[in-house]
Enzyme design. Structure first.
Site, PDB file in Angstrom:
ATOM      1  N   LEU A   1       8.834   7.936   2.858  1.00 51.90           N
ATOM      2  CA  LEU A   1       9.469   7.962   1.548  1.00 51.90           C
ATOM      3  C   LEU A   1       8.965   9.127   0.705  1.00 51.90           C
ATOM      4  O   LEU A   1       7.769   9.354   0.605  1.00 51.90           O
ATOM      5  CB  LEU A   1       9.149   6.641   0.831  1.00 51.90           C
ATOM      6  CG  LEU A   1       9.607   6.547  -0.618  1.00 51.90           C
ATOM      7  CD1 LEU A   1      11.103   6.383  -0.679  1.00 51.90           C
ATOM      8  CD2 LEU A   1       8.919   5.413  -1.321  1.00 51.90           C
TER       9      LEU A   1
ATOM     10  N   GLU B   1      10.801   8.505  -5.832  1.00 51.95           N
ATOM     11  CA  GLU B   1      11.730   8.812  -6.912  1.00 51.95           C
ATOM     12  C   GLU B   1      11.043   9.623  -8.016  1.00 51.95           C
ATOM     13  O   GLU B   1      11.689  10.356  -8.753  1.00 51.95           O
ATOM     14  CB  GLU B   1      12.197   7.468  -7.492  1.00 51.95           C
ATOM     15  CG  GLU B   1      13.437   7.525  -8.309  1.00 51.95           C
ATOM     16  CD  GLU B   1      14.108   6.158  -8.334  1.00 51.95           C
ATOM     17  OE1 GLU B   1      14.416   5.627  -7.251  1.00 51.95           O
ATOM     18  OE2 GLU B   1      14.295   5.615  -9.430  1.00 51.95           O
TER      19      GLU B   1
ATOM     20  N   HIS C   1      15.151   0.838   2.578  1.00 52.29           N
ATOM     21  CA  HIS C   1      13.919   0.802   1.805  1.00 52.29           C
ATOM     22  C   HIS C   1      13.528  -0.589   1.352  1.00 52.29           C
ATOM     23  O   HIS C   1      12.361  -0.945   1.377  1.00 52.29           O
ATOM     24  CB  HIS C   1      14.110   1.707   0.577  1.00 52.29           C
ATOM     25  CG  HIS C   1      12.894   1.852  -0.275  1.00 52.29           C
ATOM     26  ND1 HIS C   1      11.684   2.240   0.244  1.00 52.29           N
ATOM     27  CD2 HIS C   1      12.703   1.673  -1.611  1.00 52.29           C
ATOM     28  CE1 HIS C   1      10.790   2.287  -0.746  1.00 52.29           C
ATOM     29  NE2 HIS C   1      11.380   1.934  -1.865  1.00 52.29           N
TER      30      HIS C   1
ATOM     31  N   HIS D   1      17.067   4.001   0.066  1.00 55.44           N
ATOM     32  CA  HIS D   1      16.446   4.953  -0.855  1.00 55.44           C
ATOM     33  C   HIS D   1      17.022   6.324  -0.521  1.00 55.44           C
ATOM     34  O   HIS D   1      17.109   6.692   0.648  1.00 55.44           O
ATOM     35  CB  HIS D   1      14.927   4.942  -0.660  1.00 55.44           C
ATOM     36  CG  HIS D   1      14.176   5.614  -1.758  1.00 55.44           C
ATOM     37  ND1 HIS D   1      14.219   6.969  -1.958  1.00 55.44           N
ATOM     38  CD2 HIS D   1      13.381   5.118  -2.737  1.00 55.44           C
ATOM     39  CE1 HIS D   1      13.474   7.273  -3.010  1.00 55.44           C
ATOM     40  NE2 HIS D   1      12.955   6.167  -3.497  1.00 55.44           N
TER      41      HIS D   1
ATOM     42  N   PHE E   1      12.066   6.979 -14.661  1.00 54.09           N
ATOM     43  CA  PHE E   1      12.428   6.577 -13.306  1.00 54.09           C
ATOM     44  C   PHE E   1      13.931   6.375 -13.225  1.00 54.09           C
ATOM     45  O   PHE E   1      14.600   6.243 -14.247  1.00 54.09           O
ATOM     46  CB  PHE E   1      11.678   5.297 -12.921  1.00 54.09           C
ATOM     47  CG  PHE E   1      10.939   5.413 -11.613  1.00 54.09           C
ATOM     48  CD1 PHE E   1       9.856   6.251 -11.493  1.00 54.09           C
ATOM     49  CD2 PHE E   1      11.329   4.681 -10.499  1.00 54.09           C
ATOM     50  CE1 PHE E   1       9.164   6.370 -10.299  1.00 54.09           C
ATOM     51  CE2 PHE E   1      10.649   4.796  -9.296  1.00 54.09           C
ATOM     52  CZ  PHE E   1       9.566   5.640  -9.192  1.00 54.09           C
TER      53      PHE E   1
ATOM     54  N   ARG F   1      18.226  -2.937  -6.663  1.00 55.66           N
ATOM     55  CA  ARG F   1      17.000  -2.990  -7.451  1.00 55.66           C
ATOM     56  C   ARG F   1      16.729  -1.639  -8.104  1.00 55.66           C
ATOM     57  O   ARG F   1      16.933  -0.597  -7.485  1.00 55.66           O
ATOM     58  CB  ARG F   1      15.809  -3.350  -6.558  1.00 55.66           C
ATOM     59  CG  ARG F   1      14.481  -3.298  -7.264  1.00 55.66           C
ATOM     60  CD  ARG F   1      13.342  -3.719  -6.375  1.00 55.66           C
ATOM     61  NE  ARG F   1      13.073  -2.786  -5.290  1.00 55.66           N
ATOM     62  CZ  ARG F   1      12.381  -1.654  -5.423  1.00 55.66           C
ATOM     63  NH1 ARG F   1      11.892  -1.314  -6.600  1.00 55.66           N
ATOM     64  NH2 ARG F   1      12.176  -0.868  -4.375  1.00 55.66           N
TER      65      ARG F   1
ATOM     66  N   GLN G   1      18.822  -2.101   0.159  1.00 57.28           N
ATOM     67  CA  GLN G   1      18.720  -0.843  -0.576  1.00 57.28           C
ATOM     68  C   GLN G   1      18.361   0.326   0.324  1.00 57.28           C
ATOM     69  O   GLN G   1      17.377   0.278   1.058  1.00 57.28           O
ATOM     70  CB  GLN G   1      17.660  -0.953  -1.670  1.00 57.28           C
ATOM     71  CG  GLN G   1      17.489   0.345  -2.443  1.00 57.28           C
ATOM     72  CD  GLN G   1      16.724   0.150  -3.729  1.00 57.28           C
ATOM     73  OE1 GLN G   1      15.510   0.061  -3.736  1.00 57.28           O
ATOM     74  NE2 GLN G   1      17.439   0.051  -4.837  1.00 57.28           N
TER      75      GLN G   1
ATOM     76  N   VAL H   1       0.811  -1.211   0.000  1.00 63.36           N
ATOM     77  CA  VAL H   1       0.000   0.000   0.000  1.00 63.36           C
ATOM     78  C   VAL H   1       0.851   1.271   0.000  1.00 63.36           C
ATOM     79  O   VAL H   1       0.428   2.309  -0.481  1.00 63.36           O
ATOM     80  CB  VAL H   1      -0.957  -0.036   1.226  1.00 63.36           C
ATOM     81  CG1 VAL H   1      -0.306   0.498   2.480  1.00 63.36           C
ATOM     82  CG2 VAL H   1      -2.253   0.682   0.941  1.00 63.36           C
TER      83      VAL H   1
ATOM     84  N   ARG I   1      19.646   4.059  -7.203  1.00 64.17           N
ATOM     85  CA  ARG I   1      19.493   4.419  -5.795  1.00 64.17           C
ATOM     86  C   ARG I   1      20.758   4.195  -4.976  1.00 64.17           C
ATOM     87  O   ARG I   1      21.088   4.992  -4.100  1.00 64.17           O
ATOM     88  CB  ARG I   1      18.342   3.621  -5.192  1.00 64.17           C
ATOM     89  CG  ARG I   1      17.010   4.072  -5.737  1.00 64.17           C
ATOM     90  CD  ARG I   1      15.879   3.194  -5.255  1.00 64.17           C
ATOM     91  NE  ARG I   1      14.620   3.708  -5.785  1.00 64.17           N
ATOM     92  CZ  ARG I   1      13.458   3.081  -5.645  1.00 64.17           C
ATOM     93  NH1 ARG I   1      13.389   1.926  -5.015  1.00 64.17           N
ATOM     94  NH2 ARG I   1      12.361   3.601  -6.141  1.00 64.17           N
TER      95      ARG I   1
END
Lengths: 247, 581, 139
Positions: free
Chosen positions: B243, B246, B354, B233, B117, B389, B231, B47, B286
């Site tokens: 967050l 991006e 993240h 972020h 992205f 990722r 990762q 979500v 990232r």
């Protein structure tokens, strides 16, 4: 010592108690803290047995709806400083059966949600190989607002009809029905109308407007329900005047 | 003991789990599916995903380019056969979601719109404003309601996988509402419990992201893969860790240091241009952006705040109209949680944990080495994410591999006969006793759950953060080892059978300790720097020794061991990662 | 652990709070809402009054005079003033809610609420003036 604020937290331990009672906790009044941070402070430092639901802490998972000073709120988006000097009264969402402490029972909502068929209904499915259904930004805009519901159930806790008639389908479920009705890809309006034109559906609503006022995501369920009513009435007149027309 | 039985059982009801449930129902509506989740499905962490989901659909884009972006982004740690399959399936899965009603943002002519992205050569990210995960999850959940064969166990907490004769047979779970401990048997089980960001102190992850499924699989004998790749972020709000997607940079946002300088140009990420350039500057990958932050901090060019050092994300030049249309959630989050308006002010951001590239090791069909046990989503490692990722690959991953896990678990279940139920039930009864004796009815105990959790998080940040060394990792390993011991003396004050969240918090802590151990073990062994795993004592990538996945196992005595599995290379031989050119 | 008699292991004991009959007195907002709901009685009353007026007219002059005499009594005047205030309140809340029930979109954007409420009010004023002109100006 830093400034503190008092939280009056509703406790209900079904194994020991017959009914809920309040317990007071003093927590630091940190300007960056929301009510949920205060509850976490209580659980981590003062009383590990306090029970409540929470997850994302960014206002999108819908877990942490509670009554704060009598108003349904997402506790992750309700800052302590707004209530300075306190006390702040935290209770479980109104009108729902209380399971324990701040946790309420929501399976009834889950079955109401399912009853309004919140999915795309098609007479004929288009194969994936033929690509997407075209939908213009304006068509998207018609239902976008109603698709923003996070099922936090603040609207149920605000609605007096929900309090008086537990069979009322309620604001969020009807708004979601309307979300699919207004989606240009959907063909299930009539099926949903069969459910929602019942007494417990749209006609239960007295347009008190509280649901829309408390909604943290600006979904406007009250608007959705009134639009639904108008549609039901015009449909009825149409079928009266043109009985040969399609239902 | 209470038992129930199904054909396929899913642990976790987020994006991957719901996609799998639908896939099973469509494969064979007669198969009974159990979705066992510790939260109601719509509360799952899918979500919170904001930016979007990658899938090639525009005529100027190609599958090979998506493959290349993914593989180079992953610093050549991705299995290339898996990536090729993923990229091929991606557009179909995204279209399927469109047919189920996902409110994707559109072009004026009604076609699905895509946005740029980070780390991507072309625009291929499908989005639903900046609440993509929210809309995907609710679409999947609401669609899943129409399948009668899906039986949900909402708010059931899994404590153990039942394994007999090398094959999974179900789980033991606690029904939170009643406190009942039950064996739920199944012919195949899919783990889709998501990540474990809460192992670290500062994370975008929700409270429920405790690596439950990873630990369950590890304890059952399955290996975790590539756990050292965590990762960060680059853009989270300080204090809350919320967050900032991006997409804010993809739409044209700039990262500025305390002098208002676009510092990424100093880190081999390209030259600053006024408008976004793909695979360059703010649209770099990232890992590189988060590492650049640490270098800026070391140069004293970041801004100090009560919640650590930050840099600024500036989107003011995009204007109110574009911000409201493309990144409304960014504005909402900043206004509600940070008390600033990005239309007029710069957003303070810092790197924040993240995503786990690693997870339960699976093959291309989502199968783990344990018979009947599958995994999908962030909980799994196929691997398509390699050492880093790419943004917007994870939402697509949970669709592609969620569906695949569902299909293969359904096929597997269809071929099975009833197993040795007596042996399984004996195991379940033992587990019930363990839950009661060691947790629920435990009266002695001196260690506090929150203290151990905080010490674990501190140790992980200090020892296994963006930059690591042998010494920092060894110290963290020692701390986690001690915490594992101290955990045995945990104090539980709540003995209620009704919605006992102290009980679940204790289990979650034990899962997180396992995962923390696995991360450190893999990181200690990988004596090179690759993607998100940066060792200051081994600063170069070493393809000769380490072009291989780490597989971490738990030994019978509770210790861990790390083995290696070669990376599958098909058409893209290892090369240098180049951005900004 | 001490357990109360009503609780049975593994069976949740939910607590349901009964909604008080006087729930609407606890908040000004809910009180106003109930007033709005009650105001519909005043609307019914005026419809009945109108029907009575027409019936009296139909019965001949004596009957109509009788009706007027009734209306002139201080009690009826006071009652009608109160009922009129209720109808006024009913109308205002009705118009204010209209934009919620009938959102109007122009060029993909939802019109602000006041732009939908305003024509309603305007029509109300115009119609009232026309009727007043007929009744008062017609003399």
């Amino acid at each position: 010592m830093a400034k503190t604020i008092t939280l009056e937290v509703a406790r209900y331990r079904p194994e020991q108690e017959g009914e809920p009672a309040f317990e007071n906790f003093d927590v630091p009044l940190n300007k960056d803290w929301v009510v949920l941070d205060a509850l976490n402070y209580i659980k981590d430092k003062l009383d590990g047995s306090l029970s409540y639901r929470w997850s994302c802490r960014m206002g999108v998972c819908g877990s942490c709806g509670m009554m704060v000073n009598g108003e349904p709120k997402l506790t992750c988006a309700t800052f302590l400083t707004a209530y300075d000097p306190g006390p702040i009264r935290v209770e479980p969402l109104r009108y729902f059966p209380i399971v324990r402490d701040l946790v309420v029972e929501i399976t009834d909502f889950m079955s109401k949600l399912k009853a309004v068929k919140p999915w795309i209904v098609r007479d004929e499915e288009k194969p994936i190989s033929e690509g997407e259904y075209l939908q213009t930004p304006r068509q998207l805009d018609n239902f976008k607002q109603f698709s923003m519901c996070i099922n936090c159930l603040c609207c149920y806790a605000a609605c007096p009809v929900v309090g008086l008639d537990q069979h009322f389908i309620g604001p969020a479920a009807i708004a979601l029905a309307q979300r699919y009705n207004e989606d240009s890809r959907d063909q299930g309006k009539e099926e949903r109308m069969d459910v929602l034109s019942q007494h417990d559906g749209i006609w239960g609503c007295t347009f008190n407007g509280e649901c829309t006022r408390v909604c943290p995501k600006n979904v406007d369920p009250a608007g959705a329900i009134q639009q639904y009513k108008i549609k039901a009435v015009t449909d009825w007149y149409k079928s009266l005047l043109m009985p040969w027309g399609k239902k | 003991m209470d038992t129930s039985a199904h054909d396929v059982l899913l642990v976790g009801g987020g994006g991957a789990g719901l996609r799998a449930a639908i896939a099973i129902s469509e494969f064979n509506p007669k198969l009974s599916v159990a979705v066992v989740s510790k939260v109601y499905p719509m509360r799952s962490h899918t979500v919170s995903a904001e930016g979007g989901a990658a899938g090639v659909i525009k005529p100027n884009d190609t599958l090979d380019e998506h493959c290349y972006d993914t593989i180079s982004g992953g610093d050549w740690m991705c299995d290339q056969d898996a990536v090729e399959l993923f990229v091929r399936e991606a557009p179909k899965e995204l279209l399927r979601l469109e047919h189920w009603g996902c409110p994707w943002s559109r072009e004026p002519d009604g076609h699905v719109a895509v946005r740029p992205f980070g780390g991507m050569k072309n625009e291929r990210t499908w989005f639903a404003a900046d609440k993509t995960g929210f809309h995907m999850l609710h679409t999947l959940f609401q669609t899943s309601l129409k399948y009668p064969s899906v039986r949900r166990y909402d708010e059931w907490f899994v404590t153990k996988l039942l394994i007999d004769d090398g094959q999974v047979r179900g789980v033991v779970a606690i029904e939170l509402m009643t406190g009942r401990i039950q064996a739920i048997l199944a012919k195949s089980v899919i783990i889709c419990t998501g990540g474990c960001g809460k192992v670290f102190p500062f994370t975008t992850n929700a409270n429920i992201k405790n690596g439950d499924g990873m630990s369950l699989a590890l304890r059952a004998g399955a290996p975790l893969k590539d756990m050292e790749f965590v990762q960060y972020h680059p853009t989270g709000l300080p204090f809350t860790g919320i967050l900032i997607t991006e997409a804010a940079r993809a739409e044209g946002g700039w990262l500025l240091n305390k002098d208002g300088y676009r510092y990424l140009q100093d880190y081999n990420l390209g030259k600053p241009e006024p408008t976004p350039v793909l695979r360059s500057m703010e649209l770099g990958p990232r890992d590189r952006l988060s590492q650049a932050f640490v270098k800026e901090y070391e140069k004293g060019r970041t801004i100090e705040t009560p919640y650590g050092h930050v840099v600024h994300l500036d989107v003011r030049h995009l204007g109110e109209k574009k911000i409201n249309a493309k990144i409304p959630f960014v504005r909402e989050l900043c206004l509600k949680y940070q008390g600033i308006d990005p239309v007029r002010e710069m957003i303070p951001v810092r790197p924040v944990v993240h995503y786990m590239m690693g997870g339960v090791s699976t093959d291309i069909n989502a199968a783990t080495p344990i018979k009947g046990l599958f995994a999908a989503g962030e909980a799994a490692c196929v691997s398509i994410n390699g050492a880093n990722r790419l943004g917007s690959n994870s939402l697509t991953e949970l669709l592609v591999f969620g569906a695949r896990a569902g299909l293969h678990a359904a096929q597997f279940a269809s071929e099975q006969k009833e197993g040795n139920t007596a042996a399984i039930l004996a195991q379940a009864i033992d587990e019930k006793r363990r839950v009661e004796d060691q947790f629920l009815n435990k009266t002695a105990g001196r260690e506090s759950i929150s203290t151990i959790r905080e010490e674990m998080q501190k140790a992980m940040e200090e020892g296994a953060g963006i930059y690591r060394t042998h010494d920092s990792l060894a110290k963290a390993a020692e701390t986690i080892g001690k915490l594992q011991e101290r955990f045995k003396d945990i104090a539980i004050s709540d003995h209620s059978h009704t919605f006992n969240t102290e009980l679940t918090a204790a289990f979650e802590l034990s899962y997180m300790l396992d995962v923390a151990e696995a991360i450190i073990a893999c990181a200690l062994n990988r004596k090179e720097s690759r993607g998100s795993h940066q060792r200051t004592d081994f600063t170069k990538r070493d393809d000769e020794k380490f072009l291989a996945h780490s597989l971490v196992y738990r030994n019978a005595d509770g210790s861990t061991r790390v083995e290696y599995l070669p990376v599958t290379i098909t058409r893209w031989p290892p090369a240098e990662r180049v951005y900004g050119k | 652990m001490k357990q109360s008699h009503a609780y049975t292991l593994y069976h949740p004991k939910w607590y349901r709070r009964r909604v008080s009959t006087w729930w609407w007195t606890q908040q000004w907002r809910s009180f106003k809402f109930i007033l709005r709901e009650l105001s519909s009685l005043a609307v019914i009353y005026f419809v009945a009054l109108l029907l009575w007026l027409l019936w009296s007219l139909g019965q001949g002059e004596a009957s109509y005079r009788n009706f007027l005499a009734w209306m002139e009594s201080p009690l009826m005047i006071a009652f009608n003033v109160i009922a009129f205030l209720f109808v006024l309140y009913h109308s205002i809340t009705w118009f204010n809610l209209a934009p919620k029930a009938m959102p109007v979109r122009v060029g993909g954007k939802r019109l602000p609420d006041w732009m939908i409420a305003a024509p309603n009010y305007a029509a109300w004023v115009v119609i009232s003036v026309v009727i007043a002109w007929f009744i008062l100006g017609g003399n």
